[in-house]
Enzyme design. Structure first.
Site, PDB file in Angstrom:
ATOM      1  N   SER A 103       0.925  -1.076   0.158  1.00  0.00           N
ATOM      2  CA  SER A 103      -0.050  -0.110  -0.037  1.00  0.00           C
ATOM      3  C   SER A 103       0.821   1.240   0.047  1.00  0.00           C
ATOM      4  O   SER A 103       1.954   1.256   0.594  1.00  0.00           O
ATOM      5  CB  SER A 103      -0.972  -0.211   1.307  1.00  0.00           C
ATOM      6  OG  SER A 103      -1.671   0.985   1.163  1.00  0.00           O
ATOM      7  N   ASP A 158       5.293   7.719   5.908  1.00  0.00           N
ATOM      8  CA  ASP A 158       4.687   8.326   6.945  1.00  0.00           C
ATOM      9  C   ASP A 158       3.848   7.771   8.388  1.00  0.00           C
ATOM     10  O   ASP A 158       2.822   7.231   7.981  1.00  0.00           O
ATOM     11  CB  ASP A 158       3.766   9.375   6.275  1.00  0.00           C
ATOM     12  CG  ASP A 158       3.234  10.192   7.380  1.00  0.00           C
ATOM     13  OD1 ASP A 158       3.642  10.330   8.584  1.00  0.00           O
ATOM     14  OD2 ASP A 158       2.346  10.935   7.108  1.00  0.00           O
ATOM     15  N   PRO A 159       4.822   7.485   9.265  1.00  0.00           N
ATOM     16  CA  PRO A 159       4.266   6.904  10.422  1.00  0.00           C
ATOM     17  C   PRO A 159       2.717   7.283  10.885  1.00  0.00           C
ATOM     18  O   PRO A 159       2.140   6.721  11.445  1.00  0.00           O
ATOM     19  CB  PRO A 159       5.368   6.904  11.433  1.00  0.00           C
ATOM     20  CG  PRO A 159       6.454   7.839  11.122  1.00  0.00           C
ATOM     21  CD  PRO A 159       6.074   8.020   9.770  1.00  0.00           C
ATOM     22  N   LYS A 193       3.243  -3.526   7.073  1.00  0.00           N
ATOM     23  CA  LYS A 193       3.564  -3.774   5.862  1.00  0.00           C
ATOM     24  C   LYS A 193       5.000  -3.459   5.490  1.00  0.00           C
ATOM     25  O   LYS A 193       5.591  -4.110   4.790  1.00  0.00           O
ATOM     26  CB  LYS A 193       2.353  -3.276   4.848  1.00  0.00           C
ATOM     27  CG  LYS A 193       0.956  -3.609   4.817  1.00  0.00           C
ATOM     28  CD  LYS A 193       0.246  -2.737   3.996  1.00  0.00           C
ATOM     29  CE  LYS A 193      -1.235  -3.185   3.818  1.00  0.00           C
ATOM     30  NZ  LYS A 193      -1.524  -4.525   3.444  1.00  0.00           N
TER      31      LYS A 193
HETATM   32  P1  NAP Z   1      -8.974  -7.800   0.381  1.00  0.00           P
HETATM   33  O1  NAP Z   1     -10.057  -8.104  -0.651  1.00  0.00           O
HETATM   34  O2  NAP Z   1      -9.076  -7.123   1.692  1.00  0.00           O
HETATM   35  O3  NAP Z   1      -8.290  -9.234   0.581  1.00  0.00           O
HETATM   36  C1  NAP Z   1      -7.440  -9.473   1.759  1.00  0.00           C
HETATM   37  C2  NAP Z   1      -7.023 -11.088   1.587  1.00  0.00           C
HETATM   38  O4  NAP Z   1      -6.241 -11.487   2.634  1.00  0.00           O
HETATM   39  C3  NAP Z   1      -8.304 -11.819   1.620  1.00  0.00           C
HETATM   40  O5  NAP Z   1      -8.538 -12.939   0.596  1.00  0.00           O
HETATM   41  C4  NAP Z   1      -8.410 -12.510   3.095  1.00  0.00           C
HETATM   42  O6  NAP Z   1      -9.028 -13.877   2.999  1.00  0.00           O
HETATM   43  C5  NAP Z   1      -6.853 -12.642   3.029  1.00  0.00           C
HETATM   44  N1  NAP Z   1      -6.349 -12.824   4.663  1.00  0.00           N
HETATM   45  C6  NAP Z   1      -6.585 -12.013   5.685  1.00  0.00           C
HETATM   46  N2  NAP Z   1      -6.340 -12.833   6.577  1.00  0.00           N
HETATM   47  C7  NAP Z   1      -5.739 -14.051   6.231  1.00  0.00           C
HETATM   48  C8  NAP Z   1      -5.314 -15.149   6.866  1.00  0.00           C
HETATM   49  N3  NAP Z   1      -5.091 -14.979   8.185  1.00  0.00           N
HETATM   50  N4  NAP Z   1      -4.994 -16.346   6.229  1.00  0.00           N
HETATM   51  C9  NAP Z   1      -5.061 -16.250   4.909  1.00  0.00           C
HETATM   52  N5  NAP Z   1      -5.484 -15.305   4.366  1.00  0.00           N
HETATM   53  C10 NAP Z   1      -5.615 -14.201   4.717  1.00  0.00           C
HETATM   54  O7  NAP Z   1      -7.568  -7.162  -0.141  1.00  0.00           O
HETATM   55  P2  NAP Z   1      -7.812  -5.874  -1.238  1.00  0.00           P
HETATM   56  O8  NAP Z   1      -8.841  -4.726  -0.797  1.00  0.00           O
HETATM   57  O9  NAP Z   1      -7.853  -6.208  -2.645  1.00  0.00           O
HETATM   58  O10 NAP Z   1      -6.488  -5.153  -1.100  1.00  0.00           O
HETATM   59  C11 NAP Z   1      -5.196  -5.782  -1.588  1.00  0.00           C
HETATM   60  C12 NAP Z   1      -3.938  -5.191  -1.073  1.00  0.00           C
HETATM   61  O11 NAP Z   1      -3.878  -3.845  -1.326  1.00  0.00           O
HETATM   62  C13 NAP Z   1      -4.102  -5.220   0.585  1.00  0.00           C
HETATM   63  O12 NAP Z   1      -2.632  -5.582   1.008  1.00  0.00           O
HETATM   64  C14 NAP Z   1      -4.406  -3.896   0.795  1.00  0.00           C
HETATM   65  O13 NAP Z   1      -4.139  -3.579   2.377  1.00  0.00           O
HETATM   66  C15 NAP Z   1      -3.863  -3.163  -0.108  1.00  0.00           C
HETATM   67  N6  NAP Z   1      -4.345  -1.721  -0.197  1.00  0.00           N
HETATM   68  C16 NAP Z   1      -5.703  -1.432  -0.221  1.00  0.00           C
HETATM   69  C17 NAP Z   1      -6.081  -0.205  -0.363  1.00  0.00           C
HETATM   70  C18 NAP Z   1      -7.547   0.143  -0.111  1.00  0.00           C
HETATM   71  O14 NAP Z   1      -7.969   1.358  -0.691  1.00  0.00           O
HETATM   72  N7  NAP Z   1      -8.448  -0.778   0.373  1.00  0.00           N
HETATM   73  C19 NAP Z   1      -5.406   0.616  -1.007  1.00  0.00           C
HETATM   74  C20 NAP Z   1      -4.106   0.418  -1.215  1.00  0.00           C
HETATM   75  C21 NAP Z   1      -3.442  -0.747  -0.979  1.00  0.00           C
HETATM   76  P3  NAP Z   1     -10.551 -14.203   3.085  1.00  0.00           P
HETATM   77  O15 NAP Z   1     -10.799 -13.824   1.485  1.00  0.00           O
HETATM   78  O16 NAP Z   1     -10.786 -15.398   3.590  1.00  0.00           O
HETATM   79  O17 NAP Z   1     -11.081 -12.711   3.993  1.00  0.00           O
END
Ligand code: NAP
Length: 308
Positions: free
Chosen positions: A179, A184-185, A202
């Site tokens: 991400s 920035d903490p 991360k």
């Molecule tokens: P997401 O839909 O939240 O998917 C996260 C995945 O991690 C899910 O498949 C989940 O499994 C899996 N997971 C969580 N805990 C787990 C565990 N204990 N064991 C195995 N698998 C586990 O992700 P996304 O929103 O597409 O984001 C993808 C990445 O981009 C993430 O790293 C996120 O932080 C980052 N990101 C997000 C944003 C934003 O705007 N949301 C912005 C920038 C970057 P389940 O399917 O079983 O729940």
């Protein structure tokens, strides 16, 4: 090195009988690149499932293995075209070293798309709604983490476990979907879920990957949106400079496409980059990912807010 033509009565082996070798018009075997065996974790997630789907659709280039947290996600993956036998289970919170070892066996590359998922505290919506109704001081919804699923456990220890298992399995290249905001903490995302410090954990995992000696590609997307991919110009930079852009979001499908492209590009090896997308119609949709990555000389600088 000159290749020696080999007469073959029938195609050699593998998918469509052609993986690794193909027969030309005169019946000679011609060496072609074998499909790259790629494991994807977080494969039932919103970005991870798009990565798995894209890999499954490109059978000539990729042999996908989708790793999900539990078996209830299997139908989602098979519906996206991932063969049932290619779906494996590994729950990070269950001490899943052995499960990852099994899932990664024989793979050459790994895309990590797992992440801690914050859970909304329903009562926190009351002040949010109240502020909207009364026009009073805006309130923010609050989140928590499930037991065993904090960012420290999933985004740091869980990703560390995957990197260790990848190395032990002989995987050569890891693409990590992370991400933007990690320099920035005090970024607001770190306050999420009672100061879960998700970006800090991360960043620690990113630094662990870099130090692992594996080939790496670290992608820091801006805000993820669920819009069609392939319609926007992508913009890359480093060290959160893109946070100041007026539009700093990107469709999950574009992040998935970039992740898949990075598996095949030399310009993606040992790179850590930020990426956002312009609005449709603003610029030309990105099709040449090598040009996109080669055009950026810099790499993210981990001496900024180092977590190691
Ligand atoms: P997401 O839909 O939240 O998917 C996260 C995945 O991690 C899910 O498949 C989940 O499994 C899996 N997971 C969580 N805990 C787990 C565990 N204990 N064991 C195995 N698998 C586990 O992700 P996304 O929103 O597409 O984001 C993808 C990445 O981009 C993430 O790293 C996120 O932080 C980052 N990101 C997000 C944003 C934003 O705007 N949301 C912005 C920038 C970057 P389940 O399917 O079983 O729940």
């Amino acid at each position: 090195m000159q290749s020696v033509p080999v007469r073959c009565a029938r195609p050699a082996f593998g998918q469509n009988g052609l993986r690794g070798r193909s027969a030309n018009a005169r019946g000679y075997a011609v060496k072609v690149d074998a499909a790259l065996k790629v494991a994807v974790t977080g494969a039932a997630g919103r970005t991870g499932s798009l990565v798995a789907q894209k890999l499954a659709q490109r059978k000539e280039d990729f042999d996908v293995r989708a790793i999900v947290r539990n078996s209830s996600s299997k139908p989602k993956l098979t519906a996206l075209g991932v063969p049932e036998a290619a779906v494996f289970e590994a729950d990070i919170s269950q001490g899943s070293g052995a499960a990852f070892a099994k899932a990664f066996a024989g793979c050459e590359a790994l895309v990590i798309a797992t992440s801690g998922v914050p859970v909304l505290k329903p009562l926190s919506l009351i002040p949010v709604m109240w502020a909207k109704i009364t026009g009073g001081k805006p309130a923010m919804p609050e989140f928590s983490w499930k037991e065993g699923q904090t960012p420290e456990q999933v985004d740091w220890l869980g990703q560390k476990a995957q990197i260790d298992a990848a190395k032990a399995a002989g995987i050569k290249h890891v693409v990590l979907v992370s991400s933007m905001g990690g320099t920035d903490p005090s970024n607001n995302l770190n306050k999420l879920g009672d100061n879960g410090n998700i970006l800090q954990w991360k960043r620690k995992a990113e630094q662990y990957l870099i130090a692992s000696g594996l080939k790496y590609t670290i992608i820091h997307p801006g805000g993820l949106i669920d819009k069609p991919d392939g319609e926007r110009q992508l913009v890359v930079d480093v060290d959160d400079k893109l946070i100041n852009q007026p539009v700093r979001s990107i469709p999950r499908g574009d992040v998935a496409e970039l992740s898949v492209q990075c598996l095949k590009l030399k310009s993606a090896v040992n790179r850590s980059i930020d990426v956002i997308a312009r609005n449709p119609g603003d610029g030309t949709p990105t099709k040449d990912f090598d040009a996109l990555l080669s055009g950026l000389k810099a790499n993210c600088d981990y001496s900024i807010n180092s977590q190691m």
